[in-house]
Design a protein around this motif. Structure first.
Motif, PDB file in Angstrom:
ATOM      1  N   ALA A  58      45.960  37.000  28.578  1.00  0.00           N
ATOM      2  CA  ALA A  58      44.636  37.134  29.183  1.00  0.00           C
ATOM      3  C   ALA A  58      43.915  35.800  29.296  1.00  0.00           C
ATOM      4  O   ALA A  58      43.107  35.589  30.215  1.00  0.00           O
ATOM      5  N   TRP A  59      44.199  34.864  28.401  1.00  0.00           N
ATOM      6  CA  TRP A  59      43.534  33.569  28.423  1.00  0.00           C
ATOM      7  C   TRP A  59      43.748  32.822  29.734  1.00  0.00           C
ATOM      8  O   TRP A  59      42.887  32.068  30.197  1.00  0.00           O
ATOM      9  N   HIS A  60      44.909  33.033  30.367  1.00  0.00           N
ATOM     10  CA  HIS A  60      45.259  32.255  31.560  1.00  0.00           C
ATOM     11  C   HIS A  60      44.727  32.866  32.856  1.00  0.00           C
ATOM     12  O   HIS A  60      44.864  32.244  33.914  1.00  0.00           O
ATOM     13  N   VAL A  61      44.150  34.067  32.810  1.00  0.00           N
ATOM     14  CA  VAL A  61      43.738  34.746  34.049  1.00  0.00           C
ATOM     15  C   VAL A  61      42.764  33.908  34.861  1.00  0.00           C
ATOM     16  O   VAL A  61      42.967  33.719  36.076  1.00  0.00           O
ATOM     17  N   PRO A  62      41.691  33.354  34.283  1.00  0.00           N
ATOM     18  CA  PRO A  62      40.774  32.567  35.119  1.00  0.00           C
ATOM     19  C   PRO A  62      41.440  31.363  35.775  1.00  0.00           C
ATOM     20  O   PRO A  62      41.043  30.962  36.884  1.00  0.00           O
ATOM     21  N   ALA A  63      42.430  30.766  35.140  1.00  0.00           N
ATOM     22  CA  ALA A  63      43.103  29.602  35.712  1.00  0.00           C
ATOM     23  C   ALA A  63      44.008  29.982  36.870  1.00  0.00           C
ATOM     24  O   ALA A  63      44.309  29.133  37.723  1.00  0.00           O
ATOM     25  N   LEU A  64      44.446  31.254  36.940  1.00  0.00           N
ATOM     26  CA  LEU A  64      45.363  31.678  37.987  1.00  0.00           C
ATOM     27  C   LEU A  64      44.664  32.452  39.090  1.00  0.00           C
ATOM     28  O   LEU A  64      45.138  32.471  40.240  1.00  0.00           O
ATOM     29  N   PHE A  95      41.696  45.678  33.709  1.00  0.00           N
ATOM     30  CA  PHE A  95      42.136  44.309  33.932  1.00  0.00           C
ATOM     31  C   PHE A  95      41.019  43.469  34.549  1.00  0.00           C
ATOM     32  O   PHE A  95      40.914  42.267  34.300  1.00  0.00           O
ATOM     33  N   GLU A  96      40.164  44.110  35.351  1.00  0.00           N
ATOM     34  CA  GLU A  96      39.024  43.379  35.911  1.00  0.00           C
ATOM     35  C   GLU A  96      38.048  42.989  34.805  1.00  0.00           C
ATOM     36  O   GLU A  96      37.517  41.872  34.788  1.00  0.00           O
ATOM     37  N   VAL A  97      37.816  43.928  33.873  1.00  0.00           N
ATOM     38  CA  VAL A  97      36.911  43.630  32.767  1.00  0.00           C
ATOM     39  C   VAL A  97      37.467  42.481  31.918  1.00  0.00           C
ATOM     40  O   VAL A  97      36.737  41.559  31.523  1.00  0.00           O
ATOM     41  N   ILE A  98      38.761  42.514  31.610  1.00  0.00           N
ATOM     42  CA  ILE A  98      39.375  41.456  30.821  1.00  0.00           C
ATOM     43  C   ILE A  98      39.265  40.116  31.540  1.00  0.00           C
ATOM     44  O   ILE A  98      38.954  39.072  30.940  1.00  0.00           O
TER      45      ILE A  98
END
Length: 777
Positions: A230-236, A182-185
């Motif tokens: 996965a697309w939303h991870v950086p926004a959260l 999950f960190e890599v993603i």
């Protein structure tokens, strides 16, 4: 804040698990990570109005979907589908079993459904967001197929339940925990989103997700897990705007009343998407990967062999062994950790199917996509109309299925008759579970249906829930509403009468018949009446076959026939070719309807004898006789009326009429139209009536070359409609007649007068007259 998927707020910790929707590898990873993290709250991408429905999840049998809809607006609806291998579904099951609160964090359906529908489903510019972020990562890794990259890196990782630890690629994270993955993603998505400016809708969705996370922390939760695309991870989990900025972005959004429930879904529909549910092209394969982590390739190919054997194809254990070897060899050549769907499909085609693409298509339909349909138990909230249909499906033994199923009904059997009534009632409610087809065998007591359940049918039932609590009551109300609208055409009302009889809705008939009678009295266009009559007569007939009372039908039928007989003389005047062809179809349909009415031997309503129907037939034929003598008829109409009257035994001068129609004084085009109308009833008449055949033959042979070319299209259309045996018999008749003429001419031959011609022919072929014998002459 980091881009690794973990957000620390004081002593609280928020872990954002970026997943691929409907990915079995992601599902295993999420389940493993939740068991490791032991969160005290779980947030899932989806509509928050569904929070109260989470408790029903353990009793559901996926695939299922959350259905959100706006009451009274069927076009405003959305589905959020879940399969057993969906990461969000596994997160829900974990939370319910562990007693952890599970909530949805996406933009509420009340706001989503208030938006105007968009063609593309997104409001950001085409280049603002990658169409497929997974594809972007796959291209960066040197893959031309995103599915293959995802399978290699995620789906085939043994540490999450797979069987490929020994073959794991060097770029895959360690398998002792799902956390590194999950960190890599998260880091990969941060790179993909670098410089990305969210569109308005995407920004609002992510703002609401952040608001929900803040609300969970404010309620005292310290270990929050968020499962989202996965697309939303950086926004959260990455740098974020302030709460005030998010609230300002969400202020003043349009809102509607939205209702949500669980509905069954199908694997076939997972190829489409609504809400967050990105489609997958191979749900059956993903289901297999999720449920069979041990030796998945071997078990898949063995199951494929079983499908082929069920179809009578010879597939041995040796075939399976060789196909496994081929799939593994292909994976090794391509540097894959485990054979994927492309490898097993190629091995299946080459070994199991021996190159037969039809057999491969069968496996594609049965296994790769699958025919699985979900099930929602009775405890889940549903409208009374849905519940009544479910009860009837059980009682009538009609189980919803995702694939087409053919159902043959014998209406003389009570069970089949009830099934027919149910299917016709659902068609009135625009629930197309059953599609009627051509019944096998003869008799009006047979029906054939093709059944296929689709998730949209639940939406249609919900939309019609206000019409009644049972299918019968709702269909009755629906029929009455359609009849009382005042805008229905005459043909629509007659079709509605027929539907009410087929569906056994006697309570709806009075209102529909009243509307029909009023409409028929006001409609002055005879073609409208002619178009509507056949359905009315069929309805009258069905009322007898099915035992359904059809009170009032006979009165309306007689009234319509009277108006048709009065208006037809005017309708046949001054017609061009197209109008004549259209009117001819109506005349044929009315004639067939009158014949069907005459066959009805039971007493008609109002206690009148069956002879009344026979009287209607006589009056109809009398009208046609009067029209056939007119001189201003279009040739097509005149020829067809002559044929109808001849077939009914009403004419004894058909030959004379044909002679006049094809005399030299008639234009060839009109004569051809007359022949077309006369012969449109079939070619057997020419086979059995030598005089008529001789008349047609003489007319044709008497045409000049140009005239024949002009009428050829009409003649080809006429004779091309004859059955092959009829055309063959006509040809044999003409050949026999030609031979008889030749023999008659030979008997009248004058040898002396023919001697000169014989001598000339003999000279041409190299014989001299002196050597001519009696036999040669």
């Amino acid at each position: 804040m980091t881009a690794s998927g973990v957000l620390a707020v004081g002593e609280a910790r928020v872990t954002v698990l970026g997943v691929r929707h409907h990915g079995p590898g992601s599902a295993r990873a999420v389940r493993a990570e939740l068991e490791r993290l032991r969160p005290d709250a779980i947030l899932i991408e989806g509509p928050p109005e569904a929070d109260a429905l989470v408790r029903h999840a353990p009793g559901l049998h996926p695939p299922v979907a959350l259905l959100a809809h706006v009451p009274g607006a069927p076009s405003r609806a959305a589905f959020w589908p879940f399969a057993g291998f969906s990461p969000e579904w596994q997160a829900i099951l974990y939370g319910v079993s562990a007693g952890v609160p599970v909530r949805f964090c996406d933009l509420p359906a009340a706001h989503t459904l208030a938006e105007e529908p968009r063609d593309g489903g997104e409001d950001e510019p085409p280049d603002a967001r990658p169409a497929d972020p997974i594809g972007t990562l796959a291209a960066a890794a040197g893959y031309d197929d995103p599915e293959r990259w995802w399978e290699d890196v995620v789906e085939h990782r043994s540490g999450l339940g797979g069987d490929a630890q020994a073959h794991a690629p060097a770029h895959a994270p360690a398998h002792g925990s799902a956390a590194p993955w999950f960190e890599v993603i998260a880091e990969a998505m941060a790179a993909v989103r670098d410089g990305h400016v969210p569109g308005e809708r995407e920004a609002r969705r992510e703002a609401h997700m952040r608001r929900t996370i803040r609300a969970a922390l404010k309620q005292g939760h310290t270990r929050v897990a968020v499962v989202c695309g996965a697309w939303h991870v950086p926004a959260l989990a990455g740098p974020q705007p302030s709460a005030a900025a998010d609230n300002a972005l969400l202020r003043g959004l349009p809102k509607v009343k939205a209702e949500l429930t669980w509905v069954p879904w199908t694997y076939g529909r997972l190829a489409s998407w609504s809400g967050y549910g990105a489609g997958v092209t191979s749900p059956g394969w993903y289901h297999h990967l999720f449920t069979v982590p041990d030796r998945p390739v071997e078990r898949w190919l063995a199951e494929a062999a079983g499908v082929l054997r069920d179809e009578g194809l010879a597939v041995s254990s040796a075939h399976v062994i060789e196909s496994v070897r081929l799939a593994e060899s292909l994976a090794a050549l391509r540097g894959r950790p485990l054979a994927g769907l492309s490898e097993v499909t190629e091995a299946t085609r080459a070994v199991l199917c021996e190159g037969d693409d039809l057999a491969v298509e069968l496996i594609q339909r049965r296994l790769v996509v699958g025919d699985r349909i979900g099930r929602v138990p009775d405890g889940v909230p549903m409208v009374p109309l849905q519940r009544d249909l479910r009860d009837q499906q059980r009682r009538l033994r009609l189980r919803p299925e995702a694939l087409d199923r053919e159902l043959d009904l014998d209406l003389r059997k009570p069970l089949d008759l009830e099934r027919s009534h149910l299917l016709h009632r659902l068609r009135l409610l625009e629930v197309g579970w059953g599609t009627p087809g051509q019944a096998r065998g003869k008799g009006t007591f047979r029906e054939t249906w093709t059944l296929r359940w689709r998730p949209e049918h639940d939406l249609a039932l919900i939309e019609h829930a206000a019409l009644g609590t049972t299918v019968a009551a709702a269909a009755t109300r629906r029929a009455a509403d359609r009849a009382g609208g005042g805008s229905a055409a005459l043909a629509e009302l007659t079709a509605l009468v027929e539907q009410c009889l087929l569906a056994e809705l006697p309570e709806a008939l009075p209102a529909v018949l009243a509307a029909l009678s009023a409409r028929a009295a006001l409609d002055t266009d005879v073609t409208h009446l002619m178009a509507a009559l056949p359905a009315m007569v069929r309805a009258h007939r069905y009322g007898d076959v099915r035992g359904t009372p059809a009170e009032g039908l006979a009165v309306i039928v007689r009234s319509m026939l009277d108006r048709i007989r009065i208006g037809l003389p005017v309708a046949v005047t001054g017609l061009d070719d197209d109008a004549a062809a259209d009117l001819l179809k109506h005349i044929d349909a009315v004639h067939a309807a009158v014949a069907l009415l005459a066959e009805h031997t039971e007493p008609v309503p109002d206690a009148e004898p069956a002879g009344r129907a026979e009287g209607e037939r006589e009056r109809w034929l009398a009208t046609l006789r009067g029209l056939s003598d007119r001189q201003d008829l279009h040739g097509l109409i005149e020829g067809r009326l002559t044929r109808i009257l001849l077939d009914c035994g009403e004419l004894d001068d058909a030959g004379d009429r044909m002679s006049r129609a094809m005399s030299r004084g008639q234009a060839p085009a009109r004569a051809a139209s007359w022949v077309e109308g006369f012969l449109s009833g079939g070619g057997l008449l020419l086979v059995h009536d030598p005089r008529l055949l001789s008349l047609v033959d003489g007319w044709l042979t008497g045409l000049s070359g140009d005239q024949f070319t002009d009428v050829l299209p009409l003649l080809r259309r006429t004779f091309g409609a004859f059955a092959a045996p009829e055309r063959r018999s006509i040809g044999q008749r003409l050949r026999s007649a030609g031979h008889e003429r030749d023999r008659g001419d030979a008997h009248d031959l004058d040898d002396r007068r023919a001697a000169g011609a014989v001598a000339t022919v003999l000279s041409i072929i190299g014989r001299t007259p002196a050597r001519t014998t009696e036999g040669e002459r």
